[in-house]
Design an enzyme around this catalytic site. Structure first.
Site, PDB file in Angstrom:
ATOM      1  N   SER A 128      -1.170  -1.031   4.470  1.00  0.00           N
ATOM      2  CA  SER A 128      -0.651   0.089   3.818  1.00  0.00           C
ATOM      3  C   SER A 128      -1.621   0.530   2.475  1.00  0.00           C
ATOM      4  CB  SER A 128       0.615  -0.457   3.219  1.00  0.00           C
ATOM      5  OG  SER A 128       0.566  -1.490   2.022  1.00  0.00           O
ATOM      6  N   LYS A 155       0.873  -2.585  -4.350  1.00  0.00           N
ATOM      7  CA  LYS A 155       1.109  -1.059  -4.167  1.00  0.00           C
ATOM      8  C   LYS A 155       0.625  -0.300  -5.702  1.00  0.00           C
ATOM      9  CE  LYS A 155       3.333  -0.897  -0.438  1.00  0.00           C
ATOM     10  NZ  LYS A 155       2.745  -2.347   0.151  1.00  0.00           N
TER      11      LYS A 155
END
Length: 239
Positions: free
Chosen positions: A160, A198
């Site tokens: 991701s 993230k």
């Protein structure tokens, strides 16, 4: 590689379907795994689906299909891990610009001018995985990559963050801290259960965890659900 909870859920679904031919309900899964809410089951189901272990069948309630089981249940599928021969990619990864396009150099882990830091298991650059584990082993890192303060390392699982130059199998170097500014890439603990890597954004009273891959959506949380455990400062990559 599955986390313990993901593996437990997959095996529970597998055994239940062998017994009755019908997948368990989300309430049954929640009770079996001793989770506090069904939202945790939703995250585990999504993780298993993205890793190719199960498939949700459309337009049918409680419709799950198991596609495969872990390699550990079929030793013939197992493979050997590659020898760890890292190279160093220098530079801060907390910046908005492409952070990985920096100078690259190899180094020897036997070099006296290195610092030993603990590797604390794995971190998800994809769907969240269980909270950071205890120290599994140590690695040697050039001191110029770390700066002041306490640091630890995590092995990246998932894709991701590929547009930020962070790939599956990389080892990320983390400065241990509990705060972060907008745009920094952090280790975030969700609901004291799952950790993920993230980019952090503060939006009013909410916190957004942004992926660096258009295939993944930004997730929004209340501030009481997110704990920052560290900020990304560099990575090691094996070839």
């Amino acid at each position: 590689m599955l986390t313990r909870k993901q593996h437990e859920l997959l095996m529970f679904i597998h055994e239940r379907m062998k017994e009755s031919g019908i997948p368990p309900s989300f309430d049954e899964m929640k009770d079996a795994l001793d989770l506090r809410s069904k939202s945790g089951i939703h995250r585990l189901i999504t993780a298993l689906e993205e890793r190719g272990f199960i498939r949700r069948l459309p337009n049918r309630a409680r419709a799950l299909e198991i596609i495969k089981l872990p390699d550990s249940m079929n030793p013939s599928l197992g493979g050997r891990k590659a020898k760890f021969e890292p190279s160093v990619i220098e530079g801060s990864l907390g910046k908005e610009a492409n952070p990985i396009k920096e100078n690259m150099k190899s180094y020897s882990q036997d070099n006296e001018n290195t610092i030993s830091i603990p590797v604390m298991g794995s971190i998800a650059a994809g769907t969240p995985i269980e909270a950071i584990q205890s120290n599994t082993h140590n690695i040697s890192v050039p001191p110029e990559m770390l700066g002041n303060g306490e640091h630890f390392a995590l092995e990246v699982k998932g894709d991701s963050m590929i547009d930020a130059g962070i790939f599956d199998g990389d080892t990320v170097l983390i400065h241990k801290q509990q705060t972060a500014t907008n745009g920094e890439i952090v280790v975030a603990l969700i609901d004291d259960e799952e950790a993920t890597l993230k980019r952090l954004r503060k939006k009013g009273n909410s916190i957004a965890l942004e992926a660096a891959n258009p295939a993944y959506e930004t997730r929004i949380f209340g501030p009481d659900r997110i704990t920052v455990q560290g900020r990304l400062v560099g990575l090691l990559r094996k070839y």
